[in-house]
Design a protein around this motif. Structure first.
Motif, PDB file in Angstrom:
ATOM      1  N   PHE A  31       0.827  -1.200   0.000  1.00  0.00           N
ATOM      2  CA  PHE A  31       0.000   0.000   0.000  1.00  0.00           C
ATOM      3  C   PHE A  31       0.867   1.257   0.000  1.00  0.00           C
ATOM      4  CE2 PHE A  31      -3.785  -2.410   1.788  1.00  0.00           C
ATOM      5  CZ  PHE A  31      -4.507  -2.286   0.610  1.00  0.00           C
ATOM      6  N   THR A  32       1.954   1.245   0.739  1.00  0.00           N
ATOM      7  CA  THR A  32       2.849   2.410   0.767  1.00  0.00           C
ATOM      8  C   THR A  32       3.425   2.676  -0.617  1.00  0.00           C
ATOM      9  OG1 THR A  32       3.433   1.920   3.058  1.00  0.00           O
ATOM     10  CG2 THR A  32       4.901   3.381   1.853  1.00  0.00           C
ATOM     11  N   ARG A  33       3.907   1.631  -1.265  1.00  0.00           N
ATOM     12  CA  ARG A  33       4.503   1.795  -2.593  1.00  0.00           C
ATOM     13  C   ARG A  33       3.464   2.261  -3.613  1.00  0.00           C
ATOM     14  NH1 ARG A  33       5.902  -2.865  -3.116  1.00  0.00           N
ATOM     15  NH2 ARG A  33       4.499  -3.684  -4.721  1.00  0.00           N
ATOM     16  N   PHE A  34       2.296   1.623  -3.618  1.00  0.00           N
ATOM     17  CA  PHE A  34       1.265   1.981  -4.581  1.00  0.00           C
ATOM     18  C   PHE A  34       0.748   3.406  -4.349  1.00  0.00           C
ATOM     19  CE2 PHE A  34       0.110  -2.774  -4.874  1.00  0.00           C
ATOM     20  CZ  PHE A  34       1.125  -2.957  -5.801  1.00  0.00           C
ATOM     21  N   ASP A  35       0.592   3.792  -3.079  1.00  0.00           N
ATOM     22  CA  ASP A  35       0.068   5.120  -2.779  1.00  0.00           C
ATOM     23  C   ASP A  35       1.064   6.208  -3.167  1.00  0.00           C
ATOM     24  OD1 ASP A  35      -2.379   6.306  -1.358  1.00  0.00           O
ATOM     25  OD2 ASP A  35      -0.728   7.354  -0.384  1.00  0.00           O
ATOM     26  N   GLU A  36       2.335   5.999  -2.892  1.00  0.00           N
ATOM     27  CA  GLU A  36       3.344   6.986  -3.284  1.00  0.00           C
ATOM     28  C   GLU A  36       3.428   7.108  -4.802  1.00  0.00           C
ATOM     29  OE1 GLU A  36       6.888   5.671  -1.422  1.00  0.00           O
ATOM     30  OE2 GLU A  36       6.424   6.588   0.529  1.00  0.00           O
ATOM     31  N   GLY A  52      -3.212   3.280 -13.884  1.00  0.00           N
ATOM     32  CA  GLY A  52      -2.579   1.997 -13.582  1.00  0.00           C
ATOM     33  C   GLY A  52      -2.201   1.883 -12.119  1.00  0.00           C
ATOM     34  N   SER A  53      -1.691   2.958 -11.541  1.00  0.00           N
ATOM     35  CA  SER A  53      -1.368   2.948 -10.115  1.00  0.00           C
ATOM     36  C   SER A  53      -2.622   2.801  -9.266  1.00  0.00           C
ATOM     37  CB  SER A  53      -0.638   4.244  -9.739  1.00  0.00           C
ATOM     38  OG  SER A  53       0.561   4.381 -10.474  1.00  0.00           O
ATOM     39  N   ARG A  54      -3.696   3.504  -9.645  1.00  0.00           N
ATOM     40  CA  ARG A  54      -4.961   3.371  -8.922  1.00  0.00           C
ATOM     41  C   ARG A  54      -5.510   1.961  -9.024  1.00  0.00           C
ATOM     42  NH1 ARG A  54      -7.465   5.187  -4.865  1.00  0.00           N
ATOM     43  NH2 ARG A  54      -7.031   7.329  -5.500  1.00  0.00           N
ATOM     44  N   GLU A  55      -5.377   1.342 -10.203  1.00  0.00           N
ATOM     45  CA  GLU A  55      -5.865  -0.023 -10.380  1.00  0.00           C
ATOM     46  C   GLU A  55      -5.076  -1.002  -9.516  1.00  0.00           C
ATOM     47  OE1 GLU A  55      -6.563  -3.261 -14.023  1.00  0.00           O
ATOM     48  OE2 GLU A  55      -5.734  -1.266 -14.421  1.00  0.00           O
ATOM     49  N   LYS A  56      -3.762  -0.830  -9.443  1.00  0.00           N
ATOM     50  CA  LYS A  56      -2.959  -1.710  -8.594  1.00  0.00           C
ATOM     51  C   LYS A  56      -3.360  -1.580  -7.132  1.00  0.00           C
ATOM     52  CE  LYS A  56       1.144  -1.598 -11.575  1.00  0.00           C
ATOM     53  NZ  LYS A  56       2.561  -1.148 -11.686  1.00  0.00           N
ATOM     54  N   ALA A 104      -6.298  -0.563  -5.940  1.00  0.00           N
ATOM     55  CA  ALA A 104      -7.634  -1.131  -5.742  1.00  0.00           C
ATOM     56  C   ALA A 104      -7.603  -2.652  -5.790  1.00  0.00           C
ATOM     57  CB  ALA A 104      -8.587  -0.584  -6.798  1.00  0.00           C
ATOM     58  N   ARG A 105      -6.792  -3.217  -6.693  1.00  0.00           N
ATOM     59  CA  ARG A 105      -6.706  -4.675  -6.798  1.00  0.00           C
ATOM     60  C   ARG A 105      -6.109  -5.279  -5.538  1.00  0.00           C
ATOM     61  NH1 ARG A 105      -3.412  -5.033 -10.774  1.00  0.00           N
ATOM     62  NH2 ARG A 105      -4.992  -4.863 -12.418  1.00  0.00           N
ATOM     63  N   ALA A 106      -5.074  -4.642  -5.011  1.00  0.00           N
ATOM     64  CA  ALA A 106      -4.462  -5.155  -3.777  1.00  0.00           C
ATOM     65  C   ALA A 106      -5.450  -5.120  -2.623  1.00  0.00           C
ATOM     66  CB  ALA A 106      -3.220  -4.328  -3.432  1.00  0.00           C
ATOM     67  N   GLU A 107      -6.209  -4.036  -2.507  1.00  0.00           N
ATOM     68  CA  GLU A 107      -7.196  -3.941  -1.420  1.00  0.00           C
ATOM     69  C   GLU A 107      -8.311  -4.964  -1.595  1.00  0.00           C
ATOM     70  OE1 GLU A 107      -9.907  -0.503   0.808  1.00  0.00           O
ATOM     71  OE2 GLU A 107      -8.578   0.000  -0.860  1.00  0.00           O
ATOM     72  N   LEU A 108      -8.750  -5.195  -2.845  1.00  0.00           N
ATOM     73  CA  LEU A 108      -9.814  -6.162  -3.102  1.00  0.00           C
ATOM     74  C   LEU A 108      -9.369  -7.577  -2.768  1.00  0.00           C
ATOM     75  CD1 LEU A 108     -12.587  -6.885  -4.261  1.00  0.00           C
ATOM     76  CD2 LEU A 108     -11.535  -6.946  -6.532  1.00  0.00           C
ATOM     77  N   VAL A 109      -8.176  -7.943  -3.213  1.00  0.00           N
ATOM     78  CA  VAL A 109      -7.682  -9.300  -2.960  1.00  0.00           C
ATOM     79  C   VAL A 109      -7.536  -9.562  -1.468  1.00  0.00           C
ATOM     80  CG1 VAL A 109      -5.693 -10.818  -3.253  1.00  0.00           C
ATOM     81  CG2 VAL A 109      -6.549  -9.516  -5.199  1.00  0.00           C
ATOM     82  N   VAL A 110      -6.985  -8.588  -0.755  1.00  0.00           N
ATOM     83  CA  VAL A 110      -6.784  -8.779   0.678  1.00  0.00           C
ATOM     84  C   VAL A 110      -8.119  -8.848   1.413  1.00  0.00           C
ATOM     85  CG1 VAL A 110      -5.822  -7.714   2.752  1.00  0.00           C
ATOM     86  CG2 VAL A 110      -4.504  -7.752   0.645  1.00  0.00           C
ATOM     87  N   THR A 111      -9.089  -8.024   1.001  1.00  0.00           N
ATOM     88  CA  THR A 111     -10.406  -8.063   1.633  1.00  0.00           C
ATOM     89  C   THR A 111     -11.077  -9.413   1.423  1.00  0.00           C
ATOM     90  OG1 THR A 111     -10.667  -5.678   1.330  1.00  0.00           O
ATOM     91  CG2 THR A 111     -12.659  -6.957   1.728  1.00  0.00           C
ATOM     92  N   LEU A 112     -11.037  -9.922   0.173  1.00  0.00           N
ATOM     93  CA  LEU A 112     -11.609 -11.237  -0.100  1.00  0.00           C
ATOM     94  C   LEU A 112     -10.896 -12.322   0.703  1.00  0.00           C
ATOM     95  CD1 LEU A 112     -12.130 -11.033  -3.964  1.00  0.00           C
ATOM     96  CD2 LEU A 112     -13.873 -10.920  -2.182  1.00  0.00           C
ATOM     97  N   LEU A 113      -9.589 -12.176   0.853  1.00  0.00           N
ATOM     98  CA  LEU A 113      -8.828 -13.170   1.606  1.00  0.00           C
ATOM     99  C   LEU A 113      -9.244 -13.184   3.070  1.00  0.00           C
ATOM    100  CD1 LEU A 113      -6.520 -15.217   1.749  1.00  0.00           C
ATOM    101  CD2 LEU A 113      -4.953 -13.306   2.107  1.00  0.00           C
ATOM    102  N   TYR A 114      -9.372 -11.990   3.652  1.00  0.00           N
ATOM    103  CA  TYR A 114      -9.755 -11.928   5.061  1.00  0.00           C
ATOM    104  C   TYR A 114     -11.166 -12.465   5.291  1.00  0.00           C
ATOM    105  CZ  TYR A 114      -5.654  -9.283   6.539  1.00  0.00           C
ATOM    106  OH  TYR A 114      -4.384  -8.903   6.844  1.00  0.00           O
ATOM    107  N   VAL A 115     -12.093 -12.155   4.372  1.00  0.00           N
ATOM    108  CA  VAL A 115     -13.460 -12.649   4.529  1.00  0.00           C
ATOM    109  C   VAL A 115     -13.497 -14.165   4.391  1.00  0.00           C
ATOM    110  CG1 VAL A 115     -15.763 -12.617   3.525  1.00  0.00           C
ATOM    111  CG2 VAL A 115     -14.503 -10.485   3.797  1.00  0.00           C
ATOM    112  N   ALA A 116     -12.756 -14.714   3.434  1.00  0.00           N
ATOM    113  CA  ALA A 116     -12.742 -16.164   3.244  1.00  0.00           C
ATOM    114  C   ALA A 116     -12.083 -16.873   4.409  1.00  0.00           C
ATOM    115  CB  ALA A 116     -12.019 -16.499   1.938  1.00  0.00           C
ATOM    116  N   VAL A 117     -11.099 -16.232   5.026  1.00  0.00           N
ATOM    117  CA  VAL A 117     -10.408 -16.867   6.145  1.00  0.00           C
ATOM    118  C   VAL A 117     -11.359 -17.101   7.303  1.00  0.00           C
ATOM    119  CG1 VAL A 117      -8.726 -16.376   7.974  1.00  0.00           C
ATOM    120  CG2 VAL A 117      -8.075 -16.173   5.590  1.00  0.00           C
ATOM    121  N   GLY A 118     -12.302 -16.159   7.542  1.00  0.00           N
ATOM    122  CA  GLY A 118     -13.254 -16.348   8.637  1.00  0.00           C
ATOM    123  C   GLY A 118     -14.058 -17.622   8.474  1.00  0.00           C
TER     124      GLY A 118
END
Length: 324
Positions: free
Chosen positions: A150-155, A200-204, A206-220
């Motif tokens: 997130f730090t790299r993508f946001d910068e 492209g930076s915004r897409e990266k 958003a994709r990272a946040e989406l993948v991590v959110t899906l991962l956390y929800v599936a882990v529950g």
């Protein structure tokens, strides 16, 4: 509190088979379950009210500070600061910093909820709850990796956004030259390239946040079935109250785990925005100056320490300038 009330309510319903069910107590716990949901809904509305007030106050204070500092910049500092940087400081950077208070509150909510839910798992499942703790602990390295991403993508996003705003400002200020020499196509290609990189930076991000959110929800869900399977393997007895309580607890855990990625993203964005604003506020400024002796005695005639003078009293020799 919700899972505890659910456990007690379902336990009372199970006693209906033996004919010893106390309807008054069952209705009492049913009312408590509903009341807890109502209190939670009212509390979240008050939280949003506080969050919006805090966000607006911080945004206004920072924008005023940045604007006043920009007016006092030295000539070399002003020339070295692109217009796009100043625009982003007073928009995206201040908004990111203003969201830091809400991100801290959300992080506290996530931590308290996770600790409380795990404590209840130990109470109802005993040592089997260690399975949930171990599986969730595996996510700790992933959280650290997400923070770096997130730090790299946001910068990277901020860099391309600054470049786009600066480029558009330069084009609009010199639009007559662009039209006169027929540079429309080359300028359009340059703007399109910068815009593609920004998207492209915004897409990266958003994709990272989406993948991590899906991962956390599936882990529950995965942890729920894993804990129930281990509990059954150990020969423990299941009943409706225990199953409903576990489902309620892991449902309670899904929201904090799903929010962690967003909270981390907000805190990282606030950190990046704060560093950018702090760097701008460290730029050298001109001295405020002091009034001359003939005007100093008139300071009491004006409000806010300004000096009451008239244009007829000002004498500016030829070849000099006077700033008011």
């Amino acid at each position: 509190l919700g899972p505890v009330l659910v456990n007690r309510f379902v336990s009372l319903l199970q006693t209906a088979q033996s004919g010893t069910m106390d309807l008054r107590e069952a209705f009492f716990y049913a009312i408590l379950v509903g009341a807890s949901g109502i209190v939670g809904g009212v509390a979240i509305q008050h939280y949003f009210l506080w969050y919006l007030k805090w966000n607006q106050i911080v945004t206004n204070v920072l924008n005023r500070r940045i604007f006043l500092h920009a007016l006092r910049l030295k000539k070399e500092a002003r020339e070295a600061t692109p217009v796009g940087d100043l625009v982003n400081h007073m928009s995206s950077d201040t908004e990111a910093v203003a969201e830091f208070g809400g991100a801290v509150a959300d992080m506290l909510y996530c931590v308290i909820t996770i600790i409380g839910a795990i404590s209840l798992l130990f109470y109802y499942l005993g040592s089997t709850a260690w399975v949930a703790v171990v599986l969730m602990g595996v996510l700790a390295p992933l959280t650290k990796k997400v923070s770096r991403d997130f730090t790299r993508f946001d910068e990277d996003l901020m860099k391309w956004r600054d470049r786009r705003v600066t480029l558009m400002s330069q084009i609009l200020s010199a639009i007559r030259l662009v039209k006169h020499f027929g540079w429309e196509k080359s300028v359009a290609r340059e703007v399109s390239h910068v815009r593609r990189e920004e998207l492209g930076s915004r897409e990266k991000l958003a994709r990272a946040e989406l993948v991590v959110t899906l991962l956390y929800v599936a882990v529950g869900t995965f942890v729920l079935f894993a804990v129930l399977a281990v509990h059954a393997y150990r020969g423990a007895k299941f009943d409706a109250a225990l199953i409903f309580t576990c489902v309620s607890l892991f449902g309670l855990l899904e929201d904090p785990f799903a929010q962690i990625s967003r909270v981390i993203s907000s805190m990282i964005a606030a950190k990046v925005g704060g560093e950018r604003i702090a760097g701008f506020l460290r730029l050298p400024t001109i001295d405020k100056g002091k009034p001359t002796a003939e005007f100093a005695q008139r300071a009491g005639q004006a409000e806010d320490s300004r000096w009451a003078i008239t244009c007829g009293e000002l004498q500016v020799p030829v070849g000099t300038s006077l700033a008011i």
